[in-house]
Motif scaffolding. Structure first.
Motif, PDB file in Angstrom:
ATOM      1  N   ASP A   6       0.831  -1.207   0.000  1.00 17.33           N
ATOM      2  CA  ASP A   6       0.000   0.000   0.000  1.00 17.33           C
ATOM      3  C   ASP A   6       0.864   1.254   0.000  1.00 17.33           C
ATOM      4  O   ASP A   6       1.836   1.370   0.747  1.00 17.33           O
ATOM      5  CB  ASP A   6      -0.910   0.023   1.235  1.00 17.33           C
ATOM      6  N   LEU A   7       0.465   2.204  -0.854  1.00 14.39           N
ATOM      7  CA  LEU A   7       1.162   3.476  -0.950  1.00 14.39           C
ATOM      8  C   LEU A   7       0.192   4.597  -0.618  1.00 14.39           C
ATOM      9  O   LEU A   7      -0.984   4.535  -0.967  1.00 14.39           O
ATOM     10  CB  LEU A   7       1.691   3.697  -2.374  1.00 14.39           C
ATOM     11  N   LYS A   8       0.694   5.624   0.022  1.00 16.91           N
ATOM     12  CA  LYS A   8      -0.126   6.806   0.281  1.00 16.91           C
ATOM     13  C   LYS A   8      -0.276   7.588  -1.024  1.00 16.91           C
ATOM     14  O   LYS A   8       0.549   7.458  -1.925  1.00 16.91           O
ATOM     15  CB  LYS A   8       0.526   7.657   1.359  1.00 16.91           C
ATOM     16  N   PRO A   9      -1.345   8.390  -1.155  1.00 12.08           N
ATOM     17  CA  PRO A   9      -1.530   9.180  -2.378  1.00 12.08           C
ATOM     18  C   PRO A   9      -0.291   9.978  -2.744  1.00 12.08           C
ATOM     19  O   PRO A   9       0.417  10.477  -1.866  1.00 12.08           O
ATOM     20  CB  PRO A   9      -2.698  10.099  -2.018  1.00 12.08           C
ATOM     21  N   VAL A  10      -0.020  10.077  -4.009  1.00 10.44           N
ATOM     22  CA  VAL A  10       1.114  10.749  -4.668  1.00 10.44           C
ATOM     23  C   VAL A  10       2.472  10.127  -4.350  1.00 10.44           C
ATOM     24  O   VAL A  10       3.494  10.680  -4.739  1.00 10.44           O
ATOM     25  CB  VAL A  10       1.143  12.283  -4.441  1.00 10.44           C
ATOM     26  N   LYS A  11       2.513   9.001  -3.683  1.00 11.03           N
ATOM     27  CA  LYS A  11       3.771   8.305  -3.430  1.00 11.03           C
ATOM     28  C   LYS A  11       4.032   7.337  -4.564  1.00 11.03           C
ATOM     29  O   LYS A  11       3.137   6.965  -5.316  1.00 11.03           O
ATOM     30  CB  LYS A  11       3.739   7.564  -2.092  1.00 11.03           C
TER      31      LYS A  11
END
Length: 46
Positions: A6-11
């Motif tokens: 899982d990645l945070k937004p814009v990562k």
């Protein structure tokens, strides 16, 4: 074949695969995200 955790937004993330020639679909595996257009077709040339 593989995934990026899982990645945070814009990562961004990186995934390295050894793919044979052919067609593939890269998609988000979050519920309903691929239905919302979070996928891309990829062609690996011989």
């Amino acid at each position: 074949m593989g995934e990026i955790s899982d990645l945070k937004p814009v990562k961004e993330g990186t995934l390295t695969l050894d793919l044979k020639a052919g067609g593939y679909v890269l998609r988000c595996n979050e519920p309903a995200h691929d239905k919302d257009g979070m996928f891309i077709k990829l062609t690996v040339a011989p």
